[in-house]
Design a protein around this motif. Structure first.
Motif, PDB file in Angstrom:
ATOM      1  N   GLY A  16      10.994  -3.394   6.119  1.00  0.00           N
ATOM      2  CA  GLY A  16      11.237  -2.657   7.350  1.00  0.00           C
ATOM      3  C   GLY A  16      10.179  -1.642   7.714  1.00  0.00           C
ATOM      4  N   ARG A  17       9.066  -1.627   6.992  1.00  0.00           N
ATOM      5  CA  ARG A  17       7.992  -0.700   7.367  1.00  0.00           C
ATOM      6  C   ARG A  17       6.644  -1.402   7.271  1.00  0.00           C
ATOM      7  NH1 ARG A  17       5.222   2.012   3.220  1.00  0.00           N
ATOM      8  NH2 ARG A  17       5.845   1.363   1.119  1.00  0.00           N
ATOM      9  N   GLU A  18       5.699  -0.888   8.032  1.00  0.00           N
ATOM     10  CA  GLU A  18       4.369  -1.479   8.063  1.00  0.00           C
ATOM     11  C   GLU A  18       3.581  -1.008   6.844  1.00  0.00           C
ATOM     12  OE1 GLU A  18       1.474  -2.424  11.724  1.00  0.00           O
ATOM     13  OE2 GLU A  18       1.494  -0.308  11.178  1.00  0.00           O
ATOM     14  N   VAL A  19       3.122  -1.955   6.022  1.00  0.00           N
ATOM     15  CA  VAL A  19       2.395  -1.608   4.797  1.00  0.00           C
ATOM     16  C   VAL A  19       0.916  -1.946   4.890  1.00  0.00           C
ATOM     17  CG1 VAL A  19       4.416  -1.788   3.306  1.00  0.00           C
ATOM     18  CG2 VAL A  19       3.030  -3.827   3.746  1.00  0.00           C
ATOM     19  N   VAL A  20       0.536  -2.767   5.854  1.00  0.00           N
ATOM     20  CA  VAL A  20      -0.868  -3.071   6.122  1.00  0.00           C
ATOM     21  C   VAL A  20      -1.085  -2.912   7.616  1.00  0.00           C
ATOM     22  CG1 VAL A  20      -2.648  -4.876   6.129  1.00  0.00           C
ATOM     23  CG2 VAL A  20      -1.133  -4.624   4.152  1.00  0.00           C
ATOM     24  N   HIS A  21      -2.117  -2.135   7.985  1.00  0.00           N
ATOM     25  CA  HIS A  21      -2.312  -1.746   9.378  1.00  0.00           C
ATOM     26  C   HIS A  21      -3.655  -2.258   9.897  1.00  0.00           C
ATOM     27  CE1 HIS A  21       0.901   1.171   8.379  1.00  0.00           C
ATOM     28  NE2 HIS A  21       0.140   1.514   7.352  1.00  0.00           N
ATOM     29  N   ALA A  22      -3.613  -3.265  10.733  1.00  0.00           N
ATOM     30  CA  ALA A  22      -4.782  -3.722  11.495  1.00  0.00           C
ATOM     31  C   ALA A  22      -6.040  -3.848  10.638  1.00  0.00           C
ATOM     32  CB  ALA A  22      -5.034  -2.777  12.669  1.00  0.00           C
ATOM     33  N   VAL A  23      -5.932  -4.585   9.544  1.00  0.00           N
ATOM     34  CA  VAL A  23      -7.057  -4.741   8.611  1.00  0.00           C
ATOM     35  C   VAL A  23      -8.035  -5.790   9.125  1.00  0.00           C
ATOM     36  CG1 VAL A  23      -7.668  -5.706   6.351  1.00  0.00           C
ATOM     37  CG2 VAL A  23      -5.950  -3.901   6.518  1.00  0.00           C
ATOM     38  N   ASP A  24      -9.309  -5.429   9.117  1.00  0.00           N
ATOM     39  CA  ASP A  24     -10.410  -6.355   9.395  1.00  0.00           C
ATOM     40  C   ASP A  24     -11.204  -6.531   8.103  1.00  0.00           C
ATOM     41  OD1 ASP A  24      -9.772  -6.511  12.112  1.00  0.00           O
ATOM     42  OD2 ASP A  24     -11.080  -4.830  12.617  1.00  0.00           O
ATOM     43  N   LEU A  25     -11.496  -7.781   7.780  1.00  0.00           N
ATOM     44  CA  LEU A  25     -12.237  -8.074   6.549  1.00  0.00           C
ATOM     45  C   LEU A  25     -12.962  -9.398   6.725  1.00  0.00           C
ATOM     46  CD1 LEU A  25     -10.871  -7.648   2.951  1.00  0.00           C
ATOM     47  CD2 LEU A  25     -11.915  -9.812   3.599  1.00  0.00           C
ATOM     48  N   ARG A  26     -14.141  -9.481   6.153  1.00  0.00           N
ATOM     49  CA  ARG A  26     -14.934 -10.708   6.256  1.00  0.00           C
ATOM     50  C   ARG A  26     -15.529 -11.034   4.889  1.00  0.00           C
ATOM     51  NH1 ARG A  26     -17.778 -12.770  10.992  1.00  0.00           N
ATOM     52  NH2 ARG A  26     -19.310 -14.345  10.365  1.00  0.00           N
ATOM     53  N   ALA A  27     -15.428 -12.293   4.494  1.00  0.00           N
ATOM     54  CA  ALA A  27     -16.020 -12.755   3.241  1.00  0.00           C
ATOM     55  C   ALA A  27     -16.895 -13.961   3.534  1.00  0.00           C
ATOM     56  CB  ALA A  27     -14.934 -13.117   2.238  1.00  0.00           C
ATOM     57  N   GLU A  28     -18.011 -14.032   2.832  1.00  0.00           N
ATOM     58  CA  GLU A  28     -18.978 -15.095   3.078  1.00  0.00           C
ATOM     59  C   GLU A  28     -18.959 -16.126   1.942  1.00  0.00           C
ATOM     60  OE1 GLU A  28     -20.350 -15.265   5.860  1.00  0.00           O
ATOM     61  OE2 GLU A  28     -20.044 -13.232   6.615  1.00  0.00           O
ATOM     62  N   PRO A  29     -19.251 -17.380   2.249  1.00  0.00           N
ATOM     63  CA  PRO A  29     -19.343 -18.397   1.196  1.00  0.00           C
ATOM     64  C   PRO A  29     -20.416 -18.027   0.175  1.00  0.00           C
ATOM     65  CG  PRO A  29     -19.386 -19.400   3.389  1.00  0.00           C
ATOM     66  CD  PRO A  29     -19.536 -17.930   3.586  1.00  0.00           C
ATOM     67  N   GLY A  40      -0.652   1.010  -4.284  1.00  0.00           N
ATOM     68  CA  GLY A  40       0.088   1.289  -3.059  1.00  0.00           C
ATOM     69  C   GLY A  40      -0.745   1.261  -1.803  1.00  0.00           C
ATOM     70  N   ALA A  41      -2.011   0.841  -1.920  1.00  0.00           N
ATOM     71  CA  ALA A  41      -2.894   0.830  -0.753  1.00  0.00           C
ATOM     72  C   ALA A  41      -2.620  -0.340   0.182  1.00  0.00           C
ATOM     73  CB  ALA A  41      -4.352   0.790  -1.205  1.00  0.00           C
ATOM     74  N   GLY A  42      -1.867  -1.337  -0.290  1.00  0.00           N
ATOM     75  CA  GLY A  42      -1.580  -2.501   0.541  1.00  0.00           C
ATOM     76  C   GLY A  42      -2.372  -3.738   0.166  1.00  0.00           C
ATOM     77  N   GLY A 212      -2.725   1.415   3.442  1.00  0.00           N
ATOM     78  CA  GLY A 212      -2.594   0.230   4.264  1.00  0.00           C
ATOM     79  C   GLY A 212      -3.723  -0.037   5.222  1.00  0.00           C
ATOM     80  N   ARG A 213      -4.763   0.778   5.175  1.00  0.00           N
ATOM     81  CA  ARG A 213      -5.881   0.632   6.114  1.00  0.00           C
ATOM     82  C   ARG A 213      -7.200   0.469   5.369  1.00  0.00           C
ATOM     83  NH1 ARG A 213      -2.408   4.329   8.559  1.00  0.00           N
ATOM     84  NH2 ARG A 213      -1.950   3.901  10.775  1.00  0.00           N
ATOM     85  N   VAL A 214      -8.132  -0.231   5.989  1.00  0.00           N
ATOM     86  CA  VAL A 214      -9.497  -0.240   5.477  1.00  0.00           C
ATOM     87  C   VAL A 214     -10.141   1.084   5.852  1.00  0.00           C
ATOM     88  CG1 VAL A 214     -11.793  -1.268   5.696  1.00  0.00           C
ATOM     89  CG2 VAL A 214      -9.789  -2.743   5.507  1.00  0.00           C
ATOM     90  N   VAL A 215     -10.575   1.833   4.837  1.00  0.00           N
ATOM     91  CA  VAL A 215     -11.141   3.155   5.084  1.00  0.00           C
ATOM     92  C   VAL A 215     -12.642   3.178   4.853  1.00  0.00           C
ATOM     93  CG1 VAL A 215      -9.007   4.389   4.625  1.00  0.00           C
ATOM     94  CG2 VAL A 215     -10.563   3.880   2.713  1.00  0.00           C
TER      95      VAL A 215
END
Length: 237
Positions: A16-29, A40-42, A212-215
């Motif tokens: 019932g609560r948001e644990v990850v907030h609008a995360v952007d992430l990119r990984a390359e081959p 607890g960071a998500g 829950g956010r990328v900082v």
């Protein structure tokens, strides 16, 4: 052109609560990307969403132009994204070889033996243990087997959650060359790791999460030289 794994604006609710907030992430081959952060960071919720176990509320996950958002776990693995959950989870009442064979069900039948052979080439100590129950293995051997289970599906991207959890440093050091070989073979690796220095030594790029956010997102080499940037990012979150 190589296809990247792209996480865009991913938000996840649990209990019932948001644990990850609008995360952007990119990984390359062919590269290792570190994902760091306190408990607890998500991070683990993000891994479960990447695996298809949790359905994100917003955002998307894709490999190149292929959208994986909301697909079932089997479909996500078939598309080339495999995950290794924390806690080196294996089928403890099955033999080592049957763990690997069971995990190869998505691979064409004619290619399954070769897929298992590649795991044995990577983790040589598993091969003579093939007839033993997986639950009788050491923690390090179980982690090798858990990674091997993911690799037999021949993924394009591999997400490993807390590789070193519960393992002695000497055991972790045995896993490090395998990760480098996996990346050298062209597989993109996202490594979630409690030992920051280990992750930064292996990675090309690094992300840090808090609340829950990328900082922070920076080249791993920069963060190796300035580890205080991570602590500052966590404090400001």
């Amino acid at each position: 052109m190589s296809e990247s794994l792209i996480v865009s604006g991913l938000s996840i609710d649990r209990g019932g609560r948001e644990v990850v907030h609008a995360v952007d992430l990119r990984a390359e081959p062919g590269a290792i990307t570190a994902l760091l952060g306190p408990n607890g960071a998500g991070k683990s919720s993000l891994v479960l969403a990447l695996a298809g176990v949790l359905k994100p509320r917003d955002g998307s996950v894709s490999i190149g132009d292929e959208d994986l958002t909301g697909r079932k776990p089997t479909a996500i693995r078939a598309a080339g994204l495999a995950t290794v959950p924390e806690g080196h989870r294996v089928l403890k009442d099955m033999t080592v070889i049957d763990n690997l064979r069971t995990a190869s069900f998505l691979v064409p039948r004619a290619e399954r033996a070769a897929a298992v052979d590649r795991v044995h080439a990577l983790f040589e100590e598993l091969q003579p243990l093939g007839g033993r129950l997986a639950g009788s293995l050491s923690g390090g051997q179980q982690q090798m087997l858990a990674i091997g289970q993911a690799l037999v599906a021949q993924p394009r991207f591999l997400v490993i959650d807390e590789m070193s959890l519960g393992l002695a440093p000497i055991v972790v050091r045995r896993l490090v060359p395998a990760l480098r070989r996996i990346a050298d073979a062209g597989v993109g690796v996202i490594l979630i790791e409690q030992f920051t220095q280990l992750a930064l030594d292996l990675a090309v790029d690094a992300y840090a999460m808090a609340q829950g956010r990328v900082v922070l997102n920076a080249p791993a080499a920069e963060l190796r030289k300035a580890p205080d940037r991570l602590e500052q990012a966590y404090r400001l979150a």
